[in-house]
Design a protein around this motif. Structure first.
Motif, short mmCIF file in Angstrom:
data_model
loop_
_atom_site.label_atom_id
_atom_site.label_comp_id
_atom_site.label_asym_id
_atom_site.label_seq_id
_atom_site.Cartn_x
_atom_site.Cartn_y
_atom_site.Cartn_z
N ARG A 26 0.76 -1.32 0.07
CA ARG A 26 0.05 -0.02 -0.11
C ARG A 26 1.01 1.35 0.12
NH1 ARG A 26 -2.45 -1.25 4.08
NH2 ARG A 26 -1.43 0.17 5.67
N CYS A 35 4.35 10.70 0.62
CA CYS A 35 3.74 9.26 0.61
C CYS A 35 4.32 8.48 1.75
CB CYS A 35 4.18 8.81 -0.67
SG CYS A 35 5.61 8.18 -1.14
N SER A 56 -4.72 12.18 4.75
CA SER A 56 -4.80 11.26 3.44
C SER A 56 -5.71 11.62 2.69
CB SER A 56 -5.11 9.90 4.22
OG SER A 56 -4.96 8.97 3.22
N THR A 88 0.26 5.40 0.25
CA THR A 88 -0.90 6.12 0.94
C THR A 88 -0.19 7.75 0.74
OG1 THR A 88 -1.43 4.79 2.63
CG2 THR A 88 -2.26 7.18 2.82
N GLU A 98 -4.78 6.78 -2.18
CA GLU A 98 -3.62 5.43 -2.01
C GLU A 98 -3.50 5.09 -3.42
OE1 GLU A 98 -5.34 2.49 0.10
OE2 GLU A 98 -5.32 3.39 2.02
#
Length: 403
Positions: free
Chosen positions: A292, A327, A305, A294, A308
Motif C-alpha cells: 500500500r 507518501c 490522507s 498512501t 492511495e
C-alpha cells in the motif's frame, strides 16, 4: 462363482504365498540362532582415493552354545559379498591374524572391549559392495550375518549442505552452517565460503559415530543481505594428500525487510505554475513488496490522507502547494515515510532556479555599477562656474606668494 471372484481369490492367494516366501527368506538371512550382532551404520559412502572409518561395536547371543570371552585372544575378520567363504576364499578381504591382506584395512577398535571400529585405507570404486564382520574368539566363531554393511565408493564427493537457523528478517540474528560429510576423519575436508572466514573448521561426531565437518557464522541480518549468494566449497585431500577433489553448494538469502528508500518524483519536471496539473509517483524497495502507498497532504489541521496507490495527480493552486505532499509505503513488516516534496530535489527545476538567480545577481551587480558611475559623473561634472573661478584665483595667489 463369478469371474471377478475367482480372480480376487487368486490374487489373495498369490499375495499370501509371496509374503510367506519373503518372511522365510528374511528368517533364512537372519536365523534365530545367529550368534553375533554388530552395531554400525547400515550404509556408508566413501570417496575414491580417501579412507573410510567404520564405527563398530559387537555383541554375542547369550543363548548360543558358545559366547564371547574378552580374556581370550580375538581376531576380527571382514568378508565381502557373501558369508559363504568356503566357496570363495577371496571373499575374506581382511583377517587381523594375517600380515598381508587383500584390502589395506586396520582394526582400530579394541576387540576385547567389543569395539570393532575399522579403517579402510585408500578405497576405490571396486570396493563398492556388501560387507560382513566376523569374530574368531577361541571356540566362539561367529559371523554377523544379520547386520550387513553396504559400502558405496564414488569418484566425486557429495556437495556440502548449507543450513540457516533463525528467521530471515532484518534485525534478526541467524546462524548459517555449512556441513560436509567426513568418511575419513583422519583426512577431513577443508571448508571455505563467501562469508567472513572462520579461523578453523570443526569436526563433530554424529549420533551414529560417523563424522561431519562444519563451518559456522552467526550475524544480524539487514536489508543489504537480501539476495546475497552464499557459496560453500569442500576440498577433500585424496591419494595421501597429493590431489584434491572439490564439491560446492550455494544458496541465496531471501531476507524480509520493511520499506526502504521511499521517495517521490514529479512530472512534468521544471517550473510549475499555478493552475497546471502535476503527477506524483511514489517508489520504494521492500521484501515482501509494498502492499500500500498512501498520499498525505499537510494542512493547518494536520496531515490528511488524500489518496492511495503509487500514483497521484492534482491541480496546483500555488507554486508552494507541491511541498505539502508526501507518501507512505507499507508492507507486512512496517512502513516508511518519504520526505516532503522539495523543488530542490527536482534537478531541472533546481537548475532553472540556479540560472535565474545567477542572472538576477549579474543584472543587479551591473545595475549598481551603472548607477554609481552616473552618480559620480553627475557630482564631478555639474559644479557651478563660480566655484571653478574661485579655485583658479586661489591657485594663482599661492603661486605668487611662493615666488
Amino acid at each position: 462363482m463369478s469371474v471377478i471372484s475367482v480372480q480376487s481369490v487368486k490374487m489373495v492367494t498369490a499375495i499370501v504365498l509371496l509374503s510367506v516366501f519373503l518372511v522365510s527368506g528374511a528368517l533364512a538371512d537372519c536365523p534365530e540362532e545367529s550368534a553375533l550382532f554388530i552395531t554400525a551404520p547400515k550404509q556408508m559412502e566413501a570417496l575414491s582415493g580417501s579412507c573410510l572409518q567404520i564405527p563398530c561395536n559387537f555383541s554375542s547371543n547369550i543363548n548360543a552354545q558358545e559366547t564371547f570371552d574378552g580374556t581370550r585372544t580375538t581376531f576380527g575378520v571382514w568378508i565381502k559379498s557373501s558369508t559363504r567363504v568356503a566357496k570363495n576364499l577371496n571373499n575374506v578381504i581382511f583377517n587381523s591374524i594375517r600380515k598381508n591382506n587383500i584390502y589395506p584395512i586396520s582394526l582400530t577398535g579394541d576387540l576385547s572391549q567389543k569395539n570393532c571400529t575399522t579403517l579402510f585405507s585408500s578405497v576405490n570404486t571396486s570396493y563398492t559392495d556388501k560387507y560382513y564382520f566376523r569374530i574368531e574368539n577361541g571356540p566362539f566363531l561367529a559371523t554377523a550375518i544379520c547386520d550387513p554393511l553396504q559400502i558405496t565408493v564414488k569418484d566425486s564427493p557429495p556437495r556440502p549442505s548449507i543450513e540457516i537457523s533463525g528467521d530471515l528478517k532484518e534485525k534478526q540474528s541467524v546462524t548459517i552452517t555449512c556441513s560436509a560429510f567426513t568418511p575419513c576423519p583422519h583426512s577431513p575436508p577443508e571448508l571455505t565460503w563467501t562469508l567472513q572466514q572462520d579461523p578453523h573448521n570443526k569436526i563433530e561426531e554424529n549420533t551414529d559415530r560417523t563424522f561431519t565437518t562444519k563451518i559456522q557464522k552467526t550475524f544480524t541480518l539487514s536489508d543489504e543481505h537480501d539476495g546475497f549468494i552464499i557459496t560453500c566449497s569442500a576440498r577433500y585431500p585424496v591419494n595421501e594428500g597429493k590431489d584434491v577433489k572439490t564439491a560446492e553448494e550455494r544458496t541465496t538469502l531471501n531476507v524480509s525487510y520493511a520499506p526502504k528508500d521511499t521517495s517521490v518524483s514529479i512530472s512534468p519536471s521544471g517550473l510549475v505554475s499555478a493552475g497546471s496539473r502535476v503527477n506524483l509517483t511514489c517508489s520504494s524497495r521492500a521484501n515482501p513488496p509494498v502492499i500500500r502507498y498512501t498520499w498525505i497532504k499537510t494542512s493547518k489541521d494536520g496531515p490528511v490522507s488524500v489518496s492511495e496507490g503509487d500514483f497521484y495527480s492534482f491541480k496546483v493552486t500555488s507554486v508552494t502547494d507541491i511541498e505539502d505532499y508526501y507518501c507512505v509505503a507499507t508492507n507486512d513488516l512496517g512502513n516508511q515515510t518519504s520526505s516532503r516534496i522539495n523543488n530542490a530535489d527536482n534537478p531541472e527545476f533546481g537548475a532553472v532556479v540556479y540560472v535565474t538567480l545567477k542572472i538576477l545577481g549579474i543584472v543587479a551587480l551591473y545595475s549598481t555599477i551603472i548607477i554609481f558611475e552616473w552618480w559620480f559623473r553627475s557630482r564631478c561634472c555639474n559644479k557651478p562656474v563660480k566655484d571653478a573661478v574661485e579655485a583658479d584665483y586661489v591657485n594663482r595667489v599661492i603661486e605668487i606668494q611662493a615666488s
